[in-house]
Write a protein that holds these residues in place. Structure first.
Motif, mmCIF file in Angstrom:
data_model
loop_
_atom_site.group_PDB
_atom_site.id
_atom_site.type_symbol
_atom_site.label_atom_id
_atom_site.label_comp_id
_atom_site.label_asym_id
_atom_site.label_seq_id
_atom_site.Cartn_x
_atom_site.Cartn_y
_atom_site.Cartn_z
ATOM 1 N N ASP A 47 -90.425 -83.359 41.961
ATOM 2 C CA ASP A 47 -90.697 -82.842 40.620
ATOM 3 C C ASP A 47 -90.466 -81.333 40.551
ATOM 4 O O ASP A 47 -90.564 -80.646 41.561
ATOM 5 C CB ASP A 47 -92.167 -83.146 40.287
ATOM 6 C CG ASP A 47 -92.433 -83.240 38.800
ATOM 7 O OD1 ASP A 47 -91.526 -82.969 37.996
ATOM 8 O OD2 ASP A 47 -93.572 -83.605 38.447
ATOM 9 N N ASP A 48 -90.197 -80.837 39.358
ATOM 10 C CA ASP A 48 -90.063 -79.393 39.104
ATOM 11 C C ASP A 48 -89.050 -78.769 40.053
ATOM 12 O O ASP A 48 -89.235 -77.624 40.502
ATOM 13 C CB ASP A 48 -91.417 -78.674 39.274
ATOM 14 C CG ASP A 48 -92.493 -79.290 38.385
ATOM 15 O OD1 ASP A 48 -92.138 -79.910 37.373
ATOM 16 O OD2 ASP A 48 -93.681 -79.151 38.708
ATOM 17 N N GLU A 102 -85.799 -82.955 33.225
ATOM 18 C CA GLU A 102 -87.021 -83.020 32.412
ATOM 19 C C GLU A 102 -86.973 -81.945 31.337
ATOM 20 O O GLU A 102 -86.266 -80.940 31.473
ATOM 21 C CB GLU A 102 -88.278 -82.872 33.278
ATOM 22 C CG GLU A 102 -88.498 -81.476 33.820
ATOM 23 C CD GLU A 102 -89.856 -81.284 34.510
ATOM 24 O OE1 GLU A 102 -90.555 -82.254 34.810
ATOM 25 O OE2 GLU A 102 -90.191 -80.122 34.752
HETATM 26 MG MG MG Z 1 -91.953 -82.012 36.209
#
Ligand code: MG
Ligand code: C2E
Ligand code: MG
Ligand code: MG
Length: 276
Positions: free
Chosen positions: A180-181, A237
């Protein structure tokens, strides 16, 4: 009046500090209560492929506190992590996600959907975390191949050897991992290669100014090129505009999540929202 009693007892703290401590303790108590009262709710934000087909969702935690309305994770996850309450809360998230996956699998038009959930450091580094995942999958009857766990680089880096070992144990169950990220942490390429990941998730900060900042566009293209050579899927995202979607598509990114496609919503809205 509990507040006043506390103020008189603890003399080392200024009134402002004492108020902060009181509200922290009140919040901790409220979080415990929330677990018992069933005040947590998982919202689902859809994910799409390049043909506009829904491929899955990310489950995002919400706290519906009576009298306060909907509370976002940034307001309570940090305290939950500090106090350890993230362990039962995170377990609730996994259990809820597995139940939802099973419900999707039981219906022809949703059986292919994947569900990703966020896992915090403390939760992930529990020695019995893999066993907990296995138990939740077994109890619910959900297909492990549909479950994805989102980890951030910092979660993995905290104790890299243990994390890699943990990931392999969970991967052996059939569950996959998304980082993520991605792009906001410190992962080196050689390090990334050692993680049993199936997906990178491009952080939304790189998409925000993509139209105006050539550096961001270059970073996104570099992430995509790197993923291709490492054999990883990529999802973006925070896709908010058609221009961002087009840029991603033209750069070879084939999975998207963001307000442009659909916001996180309760499951009741799933079948009516952004239906493809
Ligand atoms: Mg994220
Ligand atoms: P995240 O995992 O990076 O989740 C993406 C966040 O971006 C979500 O915020 C989502 O609502 C938001 N978002 C999605 N599309 C867009 C968009 O197009 N534009 C903008 N501006 N934002 C968008 P949310 O739901 O407030 O969650 C924030 C963070 O809280 C998550 O970031 C995740 O790190 C954490 N979190 C959420 N649910 C859980 C959970 O069940 N467990 C744990 N440990 N952490 C969670
Ligand atoms: Mg996430
Ligand atoms: Mg993010």
């Amino acid at each position: 009046q509990a507040k006043d009693a506390g103020r008189n007892r603890v003399r080392f703290f200024s009134p402002a500090m004492q108020t902060a401590i009181d509200s922290r303790m009140a919040m901790e108590a409220a979080l415990r209560q929330a677990l018992l009262q069933g005040e947590f709710q998982l919202f689902y934000q859809p994910q799409f492929d390049q043909n506009g087909r829904r491929i899955g969702a990310e489950g995002l935690l919400r706290w519906r506190q009576p009298g306060r309305g909907l509370i976002l994770p940034m307001e309570f996850i940090p305290l939950a992590e500090e106090t350890g309450l993230i362990l039962p809360i995170g377990q609730w998230v996994i259990d809820t996600a597995c139940d939802q996956l099973k419900a999707w699998e039981d219906q022809a038009h949703t059986r292919f959907l994947q569900l990703a959930v966020n896992v915090s450091a403390r939760q992930f580094h529990q020695p019995d975390f893999a066993a907990r995942i296995r138990a939740s999958l077994k109890r619910s009857g959900a297909n492990p191949e549909r479950l994805k766990l989102e980890l951030t680089e910092s979660v993995v880096l905290e104790n890299a050897e243990a994390a890699i070992n943990q990931m392999h144990q969970i991967k052996a169950l059939g569950v996959s991992f998304s980082l993520d990220d991605f792009g906001t942490g410190y992962s080196s390429l050689s390090y990334l290669k050692r993680l049993p990941l199936s997906q990178l998730k491009i952080d939304r900060t790189f998409l925000r100014d993509i139209g105006t900042d050539p550096n961001d566009a270059a970073i996104v293209r570099a992430i995509l090129a790197m993923s291709r050579s490492l054999g990883l899927e990529v999802i973006a995202e925070g896709v908010e505009t058609e221009a961002q979607r087009r840029f991603l598509h033209e750069s070879g990114c084939h999975a998207y999540q963001g307000y442009f496609f659909g916001k996180p919503n309760p499951i009741e809205d799933w079948d009516t929202a952004s239906r493809s």
